[in-house]
Design a protein around this motif. Structure first.
Motif, PDB file in Angstrom:
ATOM      1  N   PHE A 257      28.514  34.886  73.416  1.00 27.10           N
ATOM      2  CA  PHE A 257      29.143  33.642  73.859  1.00 27.10           C
ATOM      3  C   PHE A 257      29.185  33.599  75.386  1.00 27.10           C
ATOM      4  N   ASP A 258      29.228  32.377  75.933  1.00 21.94           N
ATOM      5  CA  ASP A 258      29.317  32.201  77.385  1.00 21.94           C
ATOM      6  C   ASP A 258      30.756  32.009  77.852  1.00 21.94           C
ATOM      7  N   VAL A 259      31.556  31.327  77.038  1.00 19.14           N
ATOM      8  CA  VAL A 259      32.963  31.072  77.368  1.00 19.14           C
ATOM      9  C   VAL A 259      33.792  31.234  76.107  1.00 19.14           C
ATOM     10  N   VAL A 260      34.980  31.832  76.255  1.00 15.16           N
ATOM     11  CA  VAL A 260      35.917  31.962  75.143  1.00 15.16           C
ATOM     12  C   VAL A 260      37.139  31.111  75.426  1.00 15.16           C
ATOM     13  N   VAL A 261      37.545  30.289  74.475  1.00 13.10           N
ATOM     14  CA  VAL A 261      38.791  29.538  74.574  1.00 13.10           C
ATOM     15  C   VAL A 261      39.882  30.368  73.922  1.00 13.10           C
ATOM     16  N   ALA A 262      40.868  30.769  74.711  1.00 16.54           N
ATOM     17  CA  ALA A 262      41.987  31.572  74.215  1.00 16.54           C
ATOM     18  C   ALA A 262      43.196  30.682  74.002  1.00 16.54           C
ATOM     19  N   GLN A 263      44.035  31.043  73.048  1.00 17.08           N
ATOM     20  CA  GLN A 263      45.139  30.171  72.657  1.00 17.08           C
ATOM     21  C   GLN A 263      46.353  30.253  73.585  1.00 17.08           C
ATOM     22  N   TYR A 264      46.561  31.409  74.206  1.00 17.35           N
ATOM     23  CA  TYR A 264      47.735  31.545  75.062  1.00 17.35           C
ATOM     24  C   TYR A 264      47.424  32.535  76.181  1.00 17.35           C
ATOM     25  N   HIS A 265      48.319  32.580  77.158  1.00 15.43           N
ATOM     26  CA  HIS A 265      48.112  33.293  78.418  1.00 15.43           C
ATOM     27  C   HIS A 265      47.607  34.727  78.236  1.00 15.43           C
ATOM     28  N   ASP A 266      48.381  35.565  77.556  1.00 15.17           N
ATOM     29  CA  ASP A 266      48.019  36.983  77.490  1.00 15.17           C
ATOM     30  C   ASP A 266      46.788  37.238  76.629  1.00 15.17           C
ATOM     31  N   GLN A 267      46.571  36.416  75.619  1.00 16.65           N
ATOM     32  CA  GLN A 267      45.377  36.596  74.794  1.00 16.65           C
ATOM     33  C   GLN A 267      44.118  36.492  75.637  1.00 16.65           C
ATOM     34  N   GLY A 268      44.126  35.573  76.602  1.00 12.79           N
ATOM     35  CA  GLY A 268      42.945  35.376  77.425  1.00 12.79           C
ATOM     36  C   GLY A 268      42.874  36.259  78.651  1.00 12.79           C
ATOM     37  N   LEU A 269      44.038  36.587  79.233  1.00 13.62           N
ATOM     38  CA  LEU A 269      44.021  37.316  80.501  1.00 13.62           C
ATOM     39  C   LEU A 269      43.891  38.825  80.359  1.00 13.62           C
ATOM     40  N   ILE A 270      44.423  39.388  79.291  1.00  7.60           N
ATOM     41  CA  ILE A 270      44.351  40.845  79.142  1.00  7.60           C
ATOM     42  C   ILE A 270      42.908  41.350  79.136  1.00  7.60           C
ATOM     43  N   PRO A 271      41.991  40.751  78.370  1.00  4.24           N
ATOM     44  CA  PRO A 271      40.611  41.267  78.383  1.00  4.24           C
ATOM     45  C   PRO A 271      39.952  41.192  79.754  1.00  4.24           C
ATOM     46  N   VAL A 272      40.217  40.101  80.482  1.00  4.38           N
ATOM     47  CA  VAL A 272      39.605  39.950  81.809  1.00  4.38           C
ATOM     48  C   VAL A 272      40.184  40.966  82.780  1.00  4.38           C
ATOM     49  N   LYS A 273      41.498  41.081  82.791  1.00  2.56           N
ATOM     50  CA  LYS A 273      42.145  41.990  83.739  1.00  2.56           C
ATOM     51  C   LYS A 273      41.867  43.456  83.407  1.00  2.56           C
ATOM     52  N   TYR A 274      41.666  43.764  82.143  1.00  2.00           N
ATOM     53  CA  TYR A 274      41.359  45.147  81.757  1.00  2.00           C
ATOM     54  C   TYR A 274      40.052  45.613  82.397  1.00  2.00           C
ATOM     55  N   LEU A 275      39.135  44.691  82.612  1.00  2.00           N
ATOM     56  CA  LEU A 275      37.844  45.045  83.207  1.00  2.00           C
ATOM     57  C   LEU A 275      37.924  45.226  84.718  1.00  2.00           C
ATOM     58  N   GLY A 276      39.103  44.953  85.309  1.00  2.00           N
ATOM     59  CA  GLY A 276      39.278  45.208  86.729  1.00  2.00           C
ATOM     60  C   GLY A 276      39.704  43.975  87.492  1.00  2.00           C
ATOM     61  N   LEU A 277      40.849  44.079  88.187  1.00  2.00           N
ATOM     62  CA  LEU A 277      41.357  42.945  88.949  1.00  2.00           C
ATOM     63  C   LEU A 277      40.428  42.553  90.081  1.00  2.00           C
ATOM     64  N   GLU A 278      39.698  43.543  90.615  1.00  2.00           N
ATOM     65  CA  GLU A 278      38.828  43.240  91.751  1.00  2.00           C
ATOM     66  C   GLU A 278      37.655  42.350  91.356  1.00  2.00           C
ATOM     67  N   LYS A 279      37.370  42.267  90.067  1.00  2.00           N
ATOM     68  CA  LYS A 279      36.237  41.469  89.597  1.00  2.00           C
ATOM     69  C   LYS A 279      36.648  40.099  89.072  1.00  2.00           C
ATOM     70  N   GLY A 280      37.939  39.910  88.804  1.00  2.00           N
ATOM     71  CA  GLY A 280      38.388  38.690  88.151  1.00  2.00           C
ATOM     72  C   GLY A 280      38.689  37.564  89.111  1.00  2.00           C
ATOM     73  N   VAL A 281      38.353  36.356  88.689  1.00  2.00           N
ATOM     74  CA  VAL A 281      38.604  35.151  89.475  1.00  2.00           C
ATOM     75  C   VAL A 281      39.242  34.098  88.582  1.00  2.00           C
ATOM     76  N   ASN A 282      40.231  33.414  89.118  1.00  2.00           N
ATOM     77  CA  ASN A 282      40.877  32.309  88.410  1.00  2.00           C
ATOM     78  C   ASN A 282      40.290  31.000  88.916  1.00  2.00           C
TER      79      ASN A 282
END
Length: 331
Positions: A257-282
């Motif tokens: 998939f190219d984009v995932v629609v997450a239902q709530y804040h932590d469901q979507g942010l935990i996977p991104v942040k786990y891969l490293g804060l230095e790589k994540g962009v909002n």
């Protein structure tokens, strides 16, 4: 110079946190077409603290920027006359952060800047100043004049869009109705296109464990989420799901998939942040202008020590340029 797009606005963030430090580090080389919205007093102070050989210049408008090497140009949007305390909640810093955001939004709406990159703010500091916004996204939507926006968190591996943002889990379940699902799916589709996917493959995560397991663990998937997916597909959007939240991000990272629609804040942010804060962009989707930010907070515990990592803000700047270029190309 006349044929160039307006500069980007970079808001300073909370003056008591790491915002000014990472802004100074990102702009240390100079030459970037970026104007800082904030306080020249604070920026001069942090440059001195860091021992950077940089000149901080105060300008009155974005088009007055000259963008010379080793120069940071600042539009004063605050009433700060001396640097506020570092590493603690400050109403002065909260008010200053809010004022910088509002000024940058006004400049973006007037096309005086081509987009906005925001350094981190602190919600408690803003609340102490009497400002009742739960985060950047809500300020941007309100002052940007739009009703529906969505947060996209992105890195090289995963891009996720949230149906609901800063609210309790109980309220997130209530707010994730059909209209909210449709808005998030549409914005995920448009956001994916802006990032270079001609026909984004949008995966929609379920709300309940195992995406409801056919109604055994809840009926939101069959009653709300699946009908929204069907409606989005009828509009020509490549949306599928709902998928279990515990495996859909792994599949996205594997390239399904190219984009995932997450239902709530932590469901979507935990996977991104786990891969490293230095790589994540909002990235805020649905605004009439580009807005990106780093994927971390004000980090009061290390503020003023010169050790804050500016990589995520640098990445946010790169994404903003990319989105502005894509927007210019389509207009």
């Amino acid at each position: 110079m006349k044929n160039m797009s307006p500069p980007l606005a970079l808001t300073m963030g909370d003056a008591s946190g790491i915002g000014p430090e990472i802004v100074a580090k990102v702009l240390a080389k100079g030459g970037e077409r970026v104007v800082v919205f904030g306080s020249h007093v604070v920026m001069q102070d942090i440059v001195r603290r860091l021992g950077l050989n940089i000149e901080v210049q105060r300008i009155d408008a974005p088009d007055a920027g000259r963008f010379q090497p080793r120069t940071i140009e600042v539009i004063d949007t605050t009433r700060i006359v001396e640097p506020p305390p570092i590493g603690q909640i400050s109403a002065i810093s909260g008010q200053a952060a809010f004022d910088a955001i509002v000024a940058a939004i006004a400049a973006a709406k007037d096309a005086d800047v081509s987009g906005i990159v925001t350094a981190p703010i602190n919600k408690e500091a803003m609340a102490s100043a009497g400002i009742r916004y739960p985060g950047h996204t809500e300020i941007l939507a309100d002052y940007g004049g739009v009703k529906r926006v969505a947060m996209m968190l992105a890195n090289d591996d995963i891009r996720t869009v949230l149906v609901t943002i800063h609210t309790s889990l109980r309220k997130a379940i209530e707010q994730g109705d059909f209209d909210a699902q449709m808005s998030a799916i549409r914005l995920a589709h448009e956001g994916g296109k802006a990032l270079g996917f001609p026909t984004p493959r949008v995966a929609v995560a379920g709300l309940n464990p195992h995406a409801g397991e056919g109604g055994l663990f809840g009926d939101e998937e069959t009653r709300i989420i699946r009908p929204a997916i069907d409606a989005a597909r009828a509009e020509g959007i490549d949306a599928t799901g709902p998928y279990p939240g515990d495996t859909v991000f792994m599949q996205a990272r594997q390239g399904r998939f190219d984009v995932v629609v997450a239902q709530y804040h932590d469901q979507g942010l935990i996977p991104v942040k786990y891969l490293g804060l230095e790589k994540g962009v909002n990235i805020t989707l649905g605004l009439p202008f580009v807005r990106t930010s780093p994927d971390h907070g004000t980090a009061f515990d290390i503020a003023g020590r010169g050790i804050a990592d500016h990589a995520s803000l640098e990445t946010a700047l790169v994404y903003a340029k990319r989105l502005v270029a894509a927007q210019t190309k389509t207009n």
